[in-house]
Design a protein around this motif. Structure first.
Motif, PDB file in Angstrom:
ATOM      1  N   GLY A 108      45.638  48.635  49.500  1.00 11.19           N
ATOM      2  CA  GLY A 108      45.391  49.420  48.301  1.00 11.19           C
ATOM      3  C   GLY A 108      44.996  50.855  48.577  1.00 11.19           C
ATOM      4  N   GLY A 109      45.137  51.284  49.839  1.00 15.24           N
ATOM      5  CA  GLY A 109      44.757  52.640  50.213  1.00 15.24           C
ATOM      6  C   GLY A 109      45.954  53.564  50.341  1.00 15.24           C
ATOM      7  N   PRO A 110      45.714  54.793  50.757  1.00 16.35           N
ATOM      8  CA  PRO A 110      46.782  55.795  50.800  1.00 16.35           C
ATOM      9  C   PRO A 110      47.754  55.620  51.956  1.00 16.35           C
ATOM     10  CG  PRO A 110      44.754  56.729  51.631  1.00 16.35           C
ATOM     11  CD  PRO A 110      44.402  55.362  51.122  1.00 16.35           C
ATOM     12  N   ASP A 111      47.390  54.827  52.961  1.00 18.81           N
ATOM     13  CA  ASP A 111      48.253  54.687  54.132  1.00 18.81           C
ATOM     14  C   ASP A 111      49.165  53.474  54.059  1.00 18.81           C
ATOM     15  OD1 ASP A 111      47.208  56.961  55.345  1.00 18.81           O
ATOM     16  OD2 ASP A 111      45.552  55.850  56.244  1.00 18.81           O
ATOM     17  N   PRO A 165      28.844  53.163  41.951  1.00 22.91           N
ATOM     18  CA  PRO A 165      28.961  54.241  42.948  1.00 22.91           C
ATOM     19  C   PRO A 165      30.360  54.395  43.529  1.00 22.91           C
ATOM     20  CG  PRO A 165      27.802  52.341  43.853  1.00 22.91           C
ATOM     21  CD  PRO A 165      27.943  52.082  42.398  1.00 22.91           C
ATOM     22  N   LEU A 166      31.240  53.419  43.363  1.00 19.58           N
ATOM     23  CA  LEU A 166      32.603  53.527  43.888  1.00 19.58           C
ATOM     24  C   LEU A 166      33.597  54.004  42.842  1.00 19.58           C
ATOM     25  CD1 LEU A 166      32.853  50.293  46.098  1.00 19.58           C
ATOM     26  CD2 LEU A 166      32.119  52.592  46.735  1.00 19.58           C
ATOM     27  N   SER A 167      33.090  54.375  41.670  1.00 16.70           N
ATOM     28  CA  SER A 167      33.982  54.757  40.576  1.00 16.70           C
ATOM     29  C   SER A 167      34.706  56.065  40.824  1.00 16.70           C
ATOM     30  CB  SER A 167      33.185  54.860  39.275  1.00 16.70           C
ATOM     31  OG  SER A 167      32.160  55.848  39.398  1.00 16.70           O
ATOM     32  N   GLU A 168      34.227  56.867  41.766  1.00 13.79           N
ATOM     33  CA  GLU A 168      34.866  58.154  42.034  1.00 13.79           C
ATOM     34  C   GLU A 168      35.982  58.062  43.065  1.00 13.79           C
ATOM     35  OE1 GLU A 168      31.899  60.933  43.135  1.00 13.79           O
ATOM     36  OE2 GLU A 168      30.804  60.834  41.231  1.00 13.79           O
ATOM     37  N   ALA A 169      36.221  56.861  43.576  1.00 18.09           N
ATOM     38  CA  ALA A 169      37.252  56.712  44.606  1.00 18.09           C
ATOM     39  C   ALA A 169      38.205  55.562  44.342  1.00 18.09           C
ATOM     40  CB  ALA A 169      36.598  56.520  45.975  1.00 18.09           C
ATOM     41  N   PHE A 170      37.802  54.597  43.497  1.00 12.36           N
ATOM     42  CA  PHE A 170      38.619  53.396  43.306  1.00 12.36           C
ATOM     43  C   PHE A 170      38.748  53.039  41.832  1.00 12.36           C
ATOM     44  CE2 PHE A 170      36.720  53.005  47.512  1.00 12.36           C
ATOM     45  CZ  PHE A 170      37.825  52.725  48.298  1.00 12.36           C
ATOM     46  N   GLY A 171      39.803  52.312  41.554  1.00 10.98           N
ATOM     47  CA  GLY A 171      40.028  51.750  40.234  1.00 10.98           C
ATOM     48  C   GLY A 171      40.775  50.434  40.393  1.00 10.98           C
ATOM     49  N   VAL A 172      41.196  49.858  39.280  1.00 10.35           N
ATOM     50  CA  VAL A 172      41.936  48.595  39.297  1.00 10.35           C
ATOM     51  C   VAL A 172      43.280  48.811  38.625  1.00 10.35           C
ATOM     52  CG1 VAL A 172      41.977  46.192  38.534  1.00 10.35           C
ATOM     53  CG2 VAL A 172      39.823  47.229  39.259  1.00 10.35           C
ATOM     54  N   CYS A 173      44.348  48.340  39.276  1.00 11.50           N
ATOM     55  CA  CYS A 173      45.697  48.473  38.719  1.00 11.50           C
ATOM     56  C   CYS A 173      45.883  47.461  37.605  1.00 11.50           C
ATOM     57  CB  CYS A 173      46.736  48.270  39.820  1.00 11.50           C
ATOM     58  SG  CYS A 173      48.440  48.345  39.224  1.00 11.50           S
ATOM     59  N   ALA A 174      46.417  47.915  36.465  1.00 11.22           N
ATOM     60  CA  ALA A 174      46.649  47.036  35.314  1.00 11.22           C
ATOM     61  C   ALA A 174      48.121  47.013  34.923  1.00 11.22           C
ATOM     62  CB  ALA A 174      45.797  47.498  34.125  1.00 11.22           C
ATOM     63  N   ASN A 175      48.996  47.357  35.851  1.00 10.25           N
ATOM     64  CA  ASN A 175      50.427  47.349  35.582  1.00 10.25           C
ATOM     65  C   ASN A 175      50.999  46.012  36.039  1.00 10.25           C
ATOM     66  OD1 ASN A 175      53.158  47.766  35.315  1.00 10.25           O
ATOM     67  ND2 ASN A 175      53.174  49.750  36.334  1.00 10.25           N
ATOM     68  N   GLY A 176      51.442  45.186  35.091  1.00 10.06           N
ATOM     69  CA  GLY A 176      51.974  43.869  35.428  1.00 10.06           C
ATOM     70  C   GLY A 176      53.242  43.909  36.246  1.00 10.06           C
ATOM     71  N   ALA A 209      53.639  46.067  38.795  1.00 15.02           N
ATOM     72  CA  ALA A 209      53.310  46.642  40.101  1.00 15.02           C
ATOM     73  C   ALA A 209      52.838  45.561  41.074  1.00 15.02           C
ATOM     74  CB  ALA A 209      52.225  47.706  39.950  1.00 15.02           C
ATOM     75  N   ASN A 210      53.016  45.819  42.353  1.00 17.54           N
ATOM     76  CA  ASN A 210      52.561  44.879  43.380  1.00 17.54           C
ATOM     77  C   ASN A 210      51.046  44.732  43.393  1.00 17.54           C
ATOM     78  OD1 ASN A 210      55.234  44.915  44.027  1.00 17.54           O
ATOM     79  ND2 ASN A 210      55.010  45.781  46.072  1.00 17.54           N
ATOM     80  N   ASP A 211      50.330  45.792  42.968  1.00 13.34           N
ATOM     81  CA  ASP A 211      48.868  45.799  43.044  1.00 13.34           C
ATOM     82  C   ASP A 211      48.208  45.395  41.729  1.00 13.34           C
ATOM     83  OD1 ASP A 211      48.587  46.846  45.774  1.00 13.34           O
ATOM     84  OD2 ASP A 211      49.510  48.639  44.952  1.00 13.34           O
ATOM     85  N   ASP A 212      48.941  44.787  40.828  1.00 10.61           N
ATOM     86  CA  ASP A 212      48.361  44.404  39.537  1.00 10.61           C
ATOM     87  C   ASP A 212      47.118  43.542  39.745  1.00 10.61           C
ATOM     88  OD1 ASP A 212      48.185  44.005  36.705  1.00 10.61           O
ATOM     89  OD2 ASP A 212      49.089  42.026  36.988  1.00 10.61           O
ATOM     90  N   GLY A 213      45.999  43.950  39.139  1.00  6.30           N
ATOM     91  CA  GLY A 213      44.750  43.207  39.249  1.00  6.30           C
ATOM     92  C   GLY A 213      43.981  43.455  40.524  1.00  6.30           C
ATOM     93  N   ARG A 214      44.413  44.414  41.344  1.00  2.88           N
ATOM     94  CA  ARG A 214      43.758  44.691  42.618  1.00  2.88           C
ATOM     95  C   ARG A 214      43.092  46.060  42.608  1.00  2.88           C
ATOM     96  NH1 ARG A 214      48.652  42.848  46.745  1.00  2.88           N
ATOM     97  NH2 ARG A 214      48.789  40.658  46.065  1.00  2.88           N
ATOM     98  N   VAL A 215      42.089  46.207  43.482  1.00  3.20           N
ATOM     99  CA  VAL A 215      41.424  47.490  43.644  1.00  3.20           C
ATOM    100  C   VAL A 215      42.346  48.426  44.418  1.00  3.20           C
ATOM    101  CG1 VAL A 215      39.471  48.678  44.700  1.00  3.20           C
ATOM    102  CG2 VAL A 215      39.128  46.474  43.585  1.00  3.20           C
ATOM    103  N   VAL A 216      42.520  49.643  43.917  1.00  2.00           N
ATOM    104  CA  VAL A 216      43.336  50.657  44.582  1.00  2.00           C
ATOM    105  C   VAL A 216      42.548  51.956  44.653  1.00  2.00           C
ATOM    106  CG1 VAL A 216      45.558  49.658  43.920  1.00  2.00           C
ATOM    107  CG2 VAL A 216      44.430  51.284  42.392  1.00  2.00           C
ATOM    108  N   SER A 217      42.799  52.735  45.690  1.00  2.00           N
ATOM    109  CA  SER A 217      42.171  54.045  45.785  1.00  2.00           C
ATOM    110  C   SER A 217      42.921  55.029  44.900  1.00  2.00           C
ATOM    111  CB  SER A 217      42.172  54.529  47.238  1.00  2.00           C
ATOM    112  OG  SER A 217      43.497  54.754  47.682  1.00  2.00           O
ATOM    113  N   PHE A 218      42.254  56.090  44.514  1.00  2.00           N
ATOM    114  CA  PHE A 218      42.882  57.078  43.639  1.00  2.00           C
ATOM    115  C   PHE A 218      44.110  57.702  44.294  1.00  2.00           C
ATOM    116  CE2 PHE A 218      38.883  58.167  40.925  1.00  2.00           C
ATOM    117  CZ  PHE A 218      38.976  56.910  40.342  1.00  2.00           C
ATOM    118  N   ASP A 219      44.111  57.818  45.634  1.00  2.00           N
ATOM    119  CA  ASP A 219      45.257  58.426  46.297  1.00  2.00           C
ATOM    120  C   ASP A 219      46.276  57.392  46.772  1.00  2.00           C
ATOM    121  OD1 ASP A 219      43.442  57.455  48.080  1.00  2.00           O
ATOM    122  OD2 ASP A 219      43.319  59.274  49.305  1.00  2.00           O
ATOM    123  N   HIS A 220      46.142  56.160  46.286  1.00  2.00           N
ATOM    124  CA  HIS A 220      47.181  55.149  46.491  1.00  2.00           C
ATOM    125  C   HIS A 220      48.326  55.444  45.510  1.00  2.00           C
ATOM    126  CE1 HIS A 220      48.878  51.286  47.617  1.00  2.00           C
ATOM    127  NE2 HIS A 220      48.907  50.899  46.352  1.00  2.00           N
TER     128      HIS A 220
END
Length: 264
Positions: A179-182, A205-216, A218-229
């Motif tokens: 779920g990161g940029p790399d 405290p992690l709200s400035e770097a991460f969120g959760v994907c809600a696109n059904g 997408a491969n990351d649906d329901g997963r934590v992703v970084s903003f630069d993912h």
């Protein structure tokens, strides 16, 4: 004048001719322990100490490629005959040996747990801190049990919560993971998650770097992703004209009648 410090040297033991020459005696002792078919050529010797030598023989036993038979012989002072100290099988260079033991707790990976499996967390796990504590002093077992009781009585919901170290470990793990940029899918994405409409914000405290994907889709649906993912299912992605689906041709209307067919 200063005093020179004494120089201490460690002399290596001199090879003892009797123990070095005791190849036949070492092989005979070895054959008393193992089958002759498992013993190969004499590979040499190692001087272990004064009048102590280890003779090495190749191991030809199936499944023990590169292993060696080690026979240690010794000779008492002024004695003419040598005696056998030990016979062991040791790995040589290139031998197939078992990997170093890694405790189960360190080997387990995400996804290894099956339904019904339990993975207890130690009381002193640095990733967690008591929700209610008496201070920074170390706590014994009775005090830890009392903390749990107090937390339950106060309705805090959780006996322990993430420590700063635990939070940083989680953030680094997520950032370095899929779920990161790399991640490969992120490196080829047209845009990042921070501008995607499907990104759900989180609190804390992690709200400035991460969120959760809600696109059904997408491969990351329901997963934590970084903003630069990112991925190809970004809400604002648009296909180039050459990649856009071609418009369908206009409908053709059949105007033939039975009479027209008879004329043909």
């Amino acid at each position: 004048m200063g005093h020179d410090l004494p120089v201490i040297t460690t002399a290596r033991p001199k090879p003892d001719s009797a123990t070095v020459a005791a190849v036949d005696a070492a092989r005979a002792a070895l054959l008393e322990e193992v089958d002759a078919a498992d013993v190969g050529d004499h590979l040499g010797h190692v001087v272990e100490g004064e009048r102590v030598v280890t003779h090495l023989f190749a191991c030809t036993r199936a499944g023990y490629v590169g292993w060696q038979w080690s026979v240690t012989v010794a000779r008492a002072s002024r004695a003419k005959e040598v005696t056998v100290d030990e016979v062991v099988l040791v790995p040589g260079e290139g031998a197939i040996v078992a990997p170093s033991w890694v405790p189960y707790r360190e080997r387990i990976k995400p996804g290894d747990l099956s339904p019904g499996d339990l993975l207890p967390v130690d009381d002193d796990d640095p990733r967690l801190v008591p929700t209610y504590s008496f201070g920074d002093d170390p706590l014994d077992a009775d005090e830890k049990a009392q903390i749990r009781t107090v937390a339950k009585d106060l309705g805090l919901g959780r006996v322990r919560t993430l420590s700063i170290e635990g939070r940083e470990l989680a953030a680094q793990r997520w950032y370095d993971g899929d779920g990161g940029p790399d991640a490969p899918i992120a490196r080829s994405a047209p845009d990042s998650c921070t501008t995607c409409g499907f990104l759900l914000r989180i609190a804390g405290p992690l709200s400035e770097a991460f969120g959760v994907c809600a696109n059904g889709d997408a491969n990351d649906d329901g997963r934590v992703v970084s903003f630069d993912h990112g991925c190809g299912a970004h809400s604002e992605v648009r296909l180039a004209k050459k990649h856009a689906p071609q418009p369908r041709p206009e409908h053709a209307f059949d105007t033939l009648t039975p009479t027209d067919l008879e004329e043909f």
